[in-house]
Design a protein around this motif. Structure first.
Motif, PDB file in Angstrom:
ATOM      1  N   VAL A 221       0.835  -1.203   0.000  1.00  0.00           N
ATOM      2  CA  VAL A 221       0.000   0.000   0.000  1.00  0.00           C
ATOM      3  C   VAL A 221       0.870   1.252   0.000  1.00  0.00           C
ATOM      4  CG1 VAL A 221      -1.650   1.337   1.352  1.00  0.00           C
ATOM      5  CG2 VAL A 221      -1.957  -1.133   1.103  1.00  0.00           C
ATOM      6  N   SER A 222       1.951   1.232   0.768  1.00  0.00           N
ATOM      7  CA  SER A 222       2.848   2.385   0.831  1.00  0.00           C
ATOM      8  C   SER A 222       3.480   2.674  -0.524  1.00  0.00           C
ATOM      9  CB  SER A 222       3.942   2.152   1.879  1.00  0.00           C
ATOM     10  OG  SER A 222       3.397   2.078   3.178  1.00  0.00           O
ATOM     11  N   HIS A 223       3.822   1.612  -1.256  1.00  0.00           N
ATOM     12  CA  HIS A 223       4.428   1.799  -2.571  1.00  0.00           C
ATOM     13  C   HIS A 223       3.434   2.376  -3.580  1.00  0.00           C
ATOM     14  CE1 HIS A 223       7.811  -0.898  -1.252  1.00  0.00           C
ATOM     15  NE2 HIS A 223       8.469   0.011  -1.954  1.00  0.00           N
ATOM     16  N   ALA A 224       2.142   2.277  -3.287  1.00  0.00           N
ATOM     17  CA  ALA A 224       1.123   2.865  -4.158  1.00  0.00           C
ATOM     18  C   ALA A 224       0.854   4.327  -3.817  1.00  0.00           C
ATOM     19  CB  ALA A 224      -0.181   2.072  -4.063  1.00  0.00           C
ATOM     20  N   ASN A 225       1.471   4.818  -2.754  1.00  0.00           N
ATOM     21  CA  ASN A 225       1.294   6.190  -2.302  1.00  0.00           C
ATOM     22  C   ASN A 225       2.416   7.051  -2.884  1.00  0.00           C
ATOM     23  OD1 ASN A 225       1.004   8.603  -0.965  1.00  0.00           O
ATOM     24  ND2 ASN A 225       1.314   7.771   1.093  1.00  0.00           N
ATOM     25  N   PRO A 226       2.122   7.970  -3.805  1.00  0.00           N
ATOM     26  CA  PRO A 226       3.196   8.776  -4.409  1.00  0.00           C
ATOM     27  C   PRO A 226       3.936   9.651  -3.404  1.00  0.00           C
ATOM     28  CG  PRO A 226       1.029   9.637  -5.019  1.00  0.00           C
ATOM     29  CD  PRO A 226       0.795   8.320  -4.351  1.00  0.00           C
ATOM     30  N   VAL A 227       3.273  10.016  -2.307  1.00  0.00           N
ATOM     31  CA  VAL A 227       3.940  10.853  -1.310  1.00  0.00           C
ATOM     32  C   VAL A 227       5.063  10.076  -0.628  1.00  0.00           C
ATOM     33  CG1 VAL A 227       3.609  12.211   0.791  1.00  0.00           C
ATOM     34  CG2 VAL A 227       1.843  12.194  -0.959  1.00  0.00           C
ATOM     35  N   PHE A 228       4.951   8.748  -0.574  1.00  0.00           N
ATOM     36  CA  PHE A 228       6.027   7.932  -0.008  1.00  0.00           C
ATOM     37  C   PHE A 228       7.343   8.193  -0.727  1.00  0.00           C
ATOM     38  CE2 PHE A 228       8.451   4.074  -1.100  1.00  0.00           C
ATOM     39  CZ  PHE A 228       9.099   3.862   0.112  1.00  0.00           C
ATOM     40  N   TYR A 229       7.287   8.321  -2.055  1.00  0.00           N
ATOM     41  CA  TYR A 229       8.501   8.534  -2.834  1.00  0.00           C
ATOM     42  C   TYR A 229       9.082   9.926  -2.610  1.00  0.00           C
ATOM     43  CZ  TYR A 229       6.931   4.252  -5.027  1.00  0.00           C
ATOM     44  OH  TYR A 229       6.513   2.951  -5.235  1.00  0.00           O
ATOM     45  N   LEU A 230       8.236  10.877  -2.250  1.00  0.00           N
ATOM     46  CA  LEU A 230       8.742  12.200  -1.892  1.00  0.00           C
ATOM     47  C   LEU A 230       9.494  12.155  -0.568  1.00  0.00           C
ATOM     48  CD1 LEU A 230       5.673  14.468  -2.807  1.00  0.00           C
ATOM     49  CD2 LEU A 230       7.805  14.211  -4.082  1.00  0.00           C
ATOM     50  N   ILE A 231       8.895  11.502   0.423  1.00  0.00           N
ATOM     51  CA  ILE A 231       9.548  11.373   1.731  1.00  0.00           C
ATOM     52  C   ILE A 231      10.844  10.587   1.590  1.00  0.00           C
ATOM     53  CG2 ILE A 231       9.309  10.494   4.079  1.00  0.00           C
ATOM     54  CD1 ILE A 231       7.412  12.809   3.460  1.00  0.00           C
ATOM     55  N   ASP A 232      10.786   9.489   0.852  1.00  0.00           N
ATOM     56  CA  ASP A 232      11.969   8.644   0.651  1.00  0.00           C
ATOM     57  C   ASP A 232      13.048   9.390  -0.129  1.00  0.00           C
ATOM     58  OD1 ASP A 232      12.852   5.993   1.357  1.00  0.00           O
ATOM     59  OD2 ASP A 232      12.886   5.527  -0.792  1.00  0.00           O
ATOM     60  N   GLY A 233      12.620  10.177  -1.108  1.00  0.00           N
ATOM     61  CA  GLY A 233      13.589  10.951  -1.881  1.00  0.00           C
ATOM     62  C   GLY A 233      14.259  12.019  -1.051  1.00  0.00           C
ATOM     63  N   ALA A 234      13.501  12.678  -0.163  1.00  0.00           N
ATOM     64  CA  ALA A 234      14.091  13.677   0.725  1.00  0.00           C
ATOM     65  C   ALA A 234      15.083  13.023   1.688  1.00  0.00           C
ATOM     66  CB  ALA A 234      12.990  14.397   1.507  1.00  0.00           C
ATOM     67  N   ARG A 235      14.751  11.836   2.144  1.00  0.00           N
ATOM     68  CA  ARG A 235      15.661  11.109   3.039  1.00  0.00           C
ATOM     69  C   ARG A 235      16.957  10.741   2.311  1.00  0.00           C
ATOM     70  NH1 ARG A 235      11.873   7.814   5.629  1.00  0.00           N
ATOM     71  NH2 ARG A 235      11.616   9.510   7.127  1.00  0.00           N
ATOM     72  N   TYR A 236      16.818  10.355   1.053  1.00  0.00           N
ATOM     73  CA  TYR A 236      18.015  10.050   0.256  1.00  0.00           C
ATOM     74  C   TYR A 236      18.851  11.315   0.055  1.00  0.00           C
ATOM     75  CZ  TYR A 236      20.975   8.657  -3.632  1.00  0.00           C
ATOM     76  OH  TYR A 236      22.066   8.410  -4.449  1.00  0.00           O
TER      77      TYR A 236
END
Length: 276
Positions: A221-236
């Motif tokens: 479900v998290s991988h279907a949430n586009p905001v997850f990739y924003l948070i993950d990208g900021a962490r990267y």
């Protein structure tokens, strides 16, 4: 011949509202972008200072409540793990608020016509609103980065990537804000969208946890949430660590932004829920 917009006048010249292929009303688009920027700068205590206080409270509360008993996460201190996610969450909430509030306030006050009447195409309207959202998001992000340096000793590991993901994230939620603003005719409607869509997307995106802590179905479900990739990208961008492939995440975010911007463009073009 008639002298209407885009038609030939008696002197053989075109009217002021002409739209030739490839021509852009740069002055009008710049004016709209400046209006959207000055609008939030005029109330900076609410739009810039308040998000900094909220982000600081999130960090302080989670650090005091969980930090002492929580070991390292992704190889870094729990507070350092939280900071990039809170930064991005703050950016996207403010970008969404900038465009959605601008459109809803104009509709409630009855002056949305002042935005629709000037010789601006649908694409130029979308670009002008997104420029304001991007400006607010970038300013909030810059202030938080500056504050995190002395407070936690944190410096972005990949500053160019962090800048890119913040910019794209602000545009994505800015486009979502345009969609929400067009759909809403009252303040309680935009509040419902914020409370039941935007806030859950932000909180259930890995801001306060890693995907490893979730069961398999919740990871999907998290991988279907586009905001997850924003948070993950900021962490990267801040830590050099992520739960997923940063390039894949950026691609998904860009595609999501394009879809939302295209929908915004179509609704501006057709006047959906904008014209009486």
């Amino acid at each position: 011949m008639q002298s209407g917009a885009g038609e030939m006048t008696a002197s053989g010249k075109r009217g002021m509202g002409e739209r030739r292929f490839g021509r852009v009303n740069w002055l009008g688009m710049q004016t709209l972008a400046l209006r959207e920027t000055r609008r939030f700068l005029a109330v900076w205590t609410q739009t810039l200072a308040a998000p900094l206080v909220t982000a600081g409270l999130f960090l302080a509360i989670f650090t005091l409540a969980i930090g002492p008993s929580r070991g390292p996460v992704m190889g870094v201190a729990f507070t350092h793990f939280l900071a990039p996610g809170i930064l991005m969450m703050t950016v996207i909430q403010n970008a969404f608020a900038n465009t959605s509030s601008s459109i809803v306030i104009a509709k409630v006050q009855g002056n949305i016509v002042d935005t629709l009447m000037p010789p601006l195409s649908a694409g130029e309207l979308v670009a002008g609103f997104l420029a304001g959202a991007a400006a607010r998001g970038l300013i909030v992000a810059t202030l938080l980065v500056v504050a995190l340096w002395p407070a936690l000793g944190m410096v972005p590991a990949n500053p160019v990537w962090l800048l890119l993901i913040v910019l794209v994230g602000a545009c994505m939620l800015g486009a979502m804000g345009i969609v929400a603003g067009i759909l809403s005719n009252k303040f309680d409607q935009i509040a419902a969208i914020t409370n039941f869509i935007v806030t859950p997307l932000a909180f259930l995106s890995g801001t306060f946890y890693t995907l490893e802590a979730l069961p398999g179905w919740m990871q999907a479900v998290s991988h279907a949430n586009p905001v997850f990739y924003l948070i993950d990208g900021a962490r990267y961008g801040y830590l050099g660590r992520s739960d997923s492939d940063p390039v894949l995440g950026l691609t998904i975010v860009v595609l999501t932004t394009a879809v939302l911007a295209l929908l915004s463009w179509w609704w501006f073009r057709t006047g959906y829920r904008l014209k009486p």
